[in-house]
Write a protein that holds these residues in place. Structure first.
Motif, PDB file in Angstrom:
ATOM      1  N   GLY A  12      36.933  44.593  37.262  1.00 38.37           N
ATOM      2  CA  GLY A  12      37.082  44.174  35.871  1.00 38.37           C
ATOM      3  C   GLY A  12      38.319  44.768  35.225  1.00 38.37           C
ATOM      4  N   GLY A  13      38.316  44.833  33.897  1.00 36.82           N
ATOM      5  CA  GLY A  13      39.504  45.276  33.192  1.00 36.82           C
ATOM      6  C   GLY A  13      39.568  46.752  32.907  1.00 36.82           C
ATOM      7  N   GLY A  14      38.556  47.515  33.314  1.00 38.12           N
ATOM      8  CA  GLY A  14      38.536  48.928  32.970  1.00 38.12           C
ATOM      9  C   GLY A  14      39.233  49.843  33.946  1.00 38.12           C
ATOM     10  N   GLU A  15      39.643  49.329  35.076  1.00 36.26           N
ATOM     11  CA  GLU A  15      40.220  50.194  36.111  1.00 36.26           C
ATOM     12  C   GLU A  15      41.501  50.858  35.636  1.00 36.26           C
ATOM     13  N   ALA A  17      42.396  51.785  32.634  1.00 35.75           N
ATOM     14  CA  ALA A  17      42.123  52.893  31.714  1.00 35.75           C
ATOM     15  C   ALA A  17      41.638  54.124  32.471  1.00 35.75           C
ATOM     16  N   ALA A  32      34.711  51.340  37.545  1.00 35.74           N
ATOM     17  CA  ALA A  32      35.031  50.134  36.784  1.00 35.74           C
ATOM     18  C   ALA A  32      34.118  48.979  37.179  1.00 35.74           C
ATOM     19  N   GLY A  35      31.011  49.067  35.307  1.00 32.87           N
ATOM     20  CA  GLY A  35      31.058  48.877  33.868  1.00 32.87           C
ATOM     21  C   GLY A  35      31.740  49.964  33.067  1.00 32.87           C
ATOM     22  N   TRP A  36      32.303  50.982  33.723  1.00 31.66           N
ATOM     23  CA  TRP A  36      32.980  52.053  32.999  1.00 31.66           C
ATOM     24  C   TRP A  36      34.353  51.569  32.548  1.00 31.66           C
ATOM     25  N   THR A  37      34.672  51.765  31.267  1.00 34.85           N
ATOM     26  CA  THR A  37      35.973  51.367  30.733  1.00 34.85           C
ATOM     27  C   THR A  37      36.660  52.479  29.959  1.00 34.85           C
ATOM     28  N   ASP A  38      35.932  53.508  29.602  1.00 31.19           N
ATOM     29  CA  ASP A  38      36.472  54.622  28.821  1.00 31.19           C
ATOM     30  C   ASP A  38      36.877  55.751  29.769  1.00 31.19           C
TER      31      ASP A  38
END
Length: 259
Positions: A12-15, A17, A32, A35-38
């Motif tokens: 997804g798009g969190g990698e 960050a 990521a 579901g981790w994005t922070d």
């Protein structure tokens, strides 16, 4: 694995960050995909030293520990009754070793998978009674063993249940039923495995006897490498949700060489 097609989850798009926060690439990809994005939250999850939850927040832990302490003080014979998978075996080894090191007379029991099946059974309970056992502690099983616990009680045995599986409407009639999935259990993390519940039982029993634990519930005893090895063995092969509590148990246990 031969003839198997692995379907890799998209991170997804969190990698990005996570990478920017200094998380190693492979770890960032795994987090990521979950579901981790922070990035900073991920760093805290992975690296920040934090206290483990107080074992006494588990419902009935005080009753379990009180009965175990009394049994050790009186020299009673205890049975640690586990399961035949890696969670049950490591939990059985951990609790058996701890109680023996505290001077206890302990009979470990793992049921035969083919002949006895899963969980507490009447024949095993009778066998343990004949061996002089007065208290049976289940690990990684027992939460649905209502009839079997009644049978043990009828024989004069006392039962302590420690488990991590989902509960049914009726709990076994036991001295204590320690399971984070109990509706009335305030323990905040519900996804401990049996070995994790066993660690907490050992932690709290040790705190009430001679073993020294610091305020973060980390072992300061010669027993620690044994428990660390057992927990790391479990952690590498047993599929349980890696929530904050399981992560901190893994983080606070030394990595055992060769595992």
């Amino acid at each position: 694995m031969k003839n198997k097609q692995w379907n890799e989850l998209s991170p997804g798009g969190g990698e990005g960050a996570l990478l920017a926060a200094g998380i190693p690439a492979l770890c960032a990809k795994v987090l990521a995909a979950r579901g981790w994005t922070d990035g900073e939250a991920a760093r805290r999850f992975l690296f920040e030293e934090a206290p483990l939850c107080d074992p006494m927040t588990m419902k009935d832990m005080d009753k379990a520990v009180g009965r175990l302490k009394a049994a050790l003080d009186k020299g009673e014979t205890l049975a640690v009754y586990g399961d035949y998978d890696v969670d049950g075996i490591t939990a059985t080894c951990l609790l058996t070793d701890f109680l023996r090191r505290e001077g206890g007379k302990v009979v470990p029991y793992i049921p035969n998978r083919l002949e006895e099946g899963y969980g507490l059974n009447r024949e095993a309970v009778e066998k343990l009674k004949n061996q002089g056992v007065t208290v049976v502690i289940t690990v990684d099983c027992g939460i649905t063993a209502v009839a079997e616990a009644d049978h043990a009680n009828a024989l004069g045995l006392e039962v302590i249940i420690t488990d991590h599986h989902e509960c049914k409407d009726t709990l076994p009639a036991a001295v204590a039923v320690v399971d984070p999935h109990r509706d009335d259990c305030p323990y905040p993390f519900k996804f401990l495995a049996g070995c994790g519940v066993g660690i907490y039982s050992s932690v709290e029993e040790g705190a009430r006897r001679t073993v020294k634990w610091d305020c973060r519930y980390e072992p300061q005893t010669q027993h620690a490498p044994v428990y660390e090895a057992l927990y790391q063995t479990w952690r590498r092969v047993y599929p349980v949700q890696l929530d904050l509590c399981n992560q901190k148990l893994t983080q606070n246990m030394w990595i055992a060489p060769g595992l």
